[in-house]
Design a protein around this motif. Structure first.
Motif, PDB file in Angstrom:
ATOM      1  N   LEU A 140       0.864  -1.011   0.163  1.00 62.19           N
ATOM      2  CA  LEU A 140       0.023   0.001   0.044  1.00 62.19           C
ATOM      3  C   LEU A 140       0.882   1.386  -0.010  1.00 62.19           C
ATOM      4  O   LEU A 140       1.770   1.408   0.998  1.00 62.19           O
ATOM      5  CB  LEU A 140      -1.043   0.075   1.096  1.00 62.19           C
ATOM      6  CG  LEU A 140      -1.739  -1.096   1.417  1.00 62.19           C
ATOM      7  CD1 LEU A 140      -2.734  -0.977   2.416  1.00 62.19           C
ATOM      8  CD2 LEU A 140      -2.883  -1.515   0.169  1.00 62.19           C
ATOM      9  N   VAL A 174      -6.838   3.848  -0.978  1.00 62.19           N
ATOM     10  CA  VAL A 174      -7.082   3.007   0.169  1.00 62.19           C
ATOM     11  C   VAL A 174      -8.010   3.809   1.048  1.00 62.19           C
ATOM     12  O   VAL A 174      -7.509   4.713   1.465  1.00 62.19           O
ATOM     13  CB  VAL A 174      -5.817   2.393   0.911  1.00 62.19           C
ATOM     14  CG1 VAL A 174      -6.206   1.721   2.160  1.00 62.19           C
ATOM     15  CG2 VAL A 174      -4.666   1.964  -0.111  1.00 62.19           C
ATOM     16  N   LEU A 206     -10.669  -0.452  -1.236  1.00 60.57           N
ATOM     17  CA  LEU A 206     -10.073   0.581  -2.260  1.00 60.57           C
ATOM     18  C   LEU A 206     -11.353   0.921  -3.095  1.00 60.57           C
ATOM     19  O   LEU A 206     -12.214   0.636  -3.382  1.00 60.57           O
ATOM     20  CB  LEU A 206      -9.090  -0.304  -3.424  1.00 60.57           C
ATOM     21  CG  LEU A 206      -8.212  -1.058  -3.170  1.00 60.57           C
ATOM     22  CD1 LEU A 206      -7.768  -1.780  -3.938  1.00 60.57           C
ATOM     23  CD2 LEU A 206      -7.037  -0.376  -2.064  1.00 60.57           C
TER      24      LEU A 206
END
Length: 403
Positions: free
Chosen positions: A8, A77, A89
């Protein structure tokens, strides 16, 4: 059954971690997905240059990770469920759909980083500008370009970001009245040589330095100090610190009071062993038991450590641990001047410092080297990548390494 690794954030730490994992692990055994809202790499250490009117070279992730096996997913995110091992997401397509998408993982690398922190100072969020993000730097660039000669600009914060922003703006726009407000003395953490050179540069650029000054409020055309003084400011640039992304605090991960994920020496979460955290998002211990500071200098070796630990654990081999230490603090003071303050392993200044044009070139090499490492993720790829141990994939037994 591939082992699903999700990373991420594609700043310095996330991009480095994804590229290093692609080098370390066999493509048939793992899927590596890198999630980021923007399509190209942002050189955060150069955003003060962007704000001052310089153009930065685009570095599209579609080119950076082409042929590496890393899938780049352009999305924001919105949540992480570390108990269900899923990430929520939102993409441009999903924005018009029923809800966010879900992405499942077996191993998560959390590298969402940090953004600017207004510190709760009245008026800062409404009136101040920041250089911790590309949109923020772009807005500041446009505002500065619209200023007439002689108009006042105040940079609040005397750390590395504040020094670089103030000197870059003053050099690019010598017609502006640039001031710098610092809580302590100017560069008071530097060596005597470093402080002397910093003073010489700020004086030469015509920067007014307000030392031992705390800004208590920000208005549209001024800042107000804690002792009641007002300093004119058509533009206020706020650089007093960073705040981490709030998503980690909303999970069941163990985090610090500041919302940073608590990790061990391999950057593995203390509460969830399938989660690793790197960069500003994590709090890790460095030499002398001191927390590593938020910086590229900390984040990149943290990413190396995390990627190597993940690869070793998946392959069932010994997990390497390399102590993270500091060597220098690199400060650009415009395009022609710089300051390289050499430090101890735990980041305390020593007497030795490099200054002037040589230091500016040194800093430029550091920045170019960091960007090159991002944009060449498979450079120096070993001839043999590790194969994942059978229990990690559910596939038939294989050798630990393969060509």
């Amino acid at each position: 059954m591939e082992h699903r690794i999700v990373v991420l954030g594609a700043g310095y730490t996330g991009a480095v971690a994804a590229g290093r994992l692609a080098r370390r692990l066999h493509r048939e055994d793992v899927s590596i997905t890198l999630v980021n809202p923007e399509p190209d790499f942002v050189e955060r250490v150069r955003l003060h240059q962007l704000a001052a009117g310089q153009d930065l070279r685009p570095r599209p992730f579609s080119e950076v990770f082409a042929g590496t096996g890393v899938e780049v997913k352009l999305a924001k995110v919105t949540a992480v469920d570390v108990d269900r091992k899923t990430v929520s997401l939102t993409t441009a397509a999903a924005a018009n759909a029923a809800g966010p998408q879900e992405l499942a993982y077996d191993t998560l690398v959390y590298a969402l980083g940090s953004g600017w922190n207004d510190g709760g100072v009245p008026g800062a969020a409404e009136h101040a500008h920041e250089v911790s993000s590309r949109p923020g730097a772009q807005r500041l660039r446009e505002r500065l370009a619209a200023l007439d000669a002689g108009r006042p600009v105040v940079v609040v914060g005397g750390g590395l970001t504040g020094l670089e922003a103030a000197t870059e703006i003053a050099e690019a726009r010598p017609d502006l009245d640039v001031a710098l407000a610092v809580r302590g003395g100017l560069g008071d953490w530097l060596s005597q040589k470093g402080r002397t050179h910093l003073r010489k540069v700020t004086d030469g650029l015509g920067i007014t330095v307000h030392e031992h000054t705390t800004v208590a409020a920000v208005g549209a055309d001024r800042v107000t100090t804690a002792d009641g003084r007002t300093v004119p400011a058509d533009v206020t640039v706020w650089t007093t610190g960073f705040a981490v992304h709030p998503i980690a605090r909303a999970t069941t991960l163990e985090v610090t009071d500041a919302g940073r994920i608590a990790v061990d020496a391999t950057m593995r979460s203390l509460s969830h062993p399938d989660v690793y955290a790197v960069g500003d998002a994590a709090t890790a211990t460095g030499p002398g038991g001191r927390p590593l500071r938020m910086s590229c200098a900390s984040g990149v070796p943290m990413a190396w450590q995390a990627a190597d630990a993940i690869a070793a654990r998946l392959a069932g081999t010994k997990v390497p641990t390399v102590p993270i230490r500091y060597f220098q603090q690199c400060i650009s003071l415009g395009r022609r001047e710089g300051l390289i303050q050499f430090v101890t392993a735990d980041d305390r200044a020593v007497d030795k410092a490099l200054t002037g044009r040589t230091a500016a070139l040194y800093k430029e090499l550091i920045c170019k080297g960091a960007a090159w490492g991002i944009t060449h993720p498979t450079a120096g790829m070993p001839g043999r990548r590790r194969r994942i141990a059978p229990q990690q994939t559910g596939t038939p037994a294989r050798a630990r390494t393969a060509a």
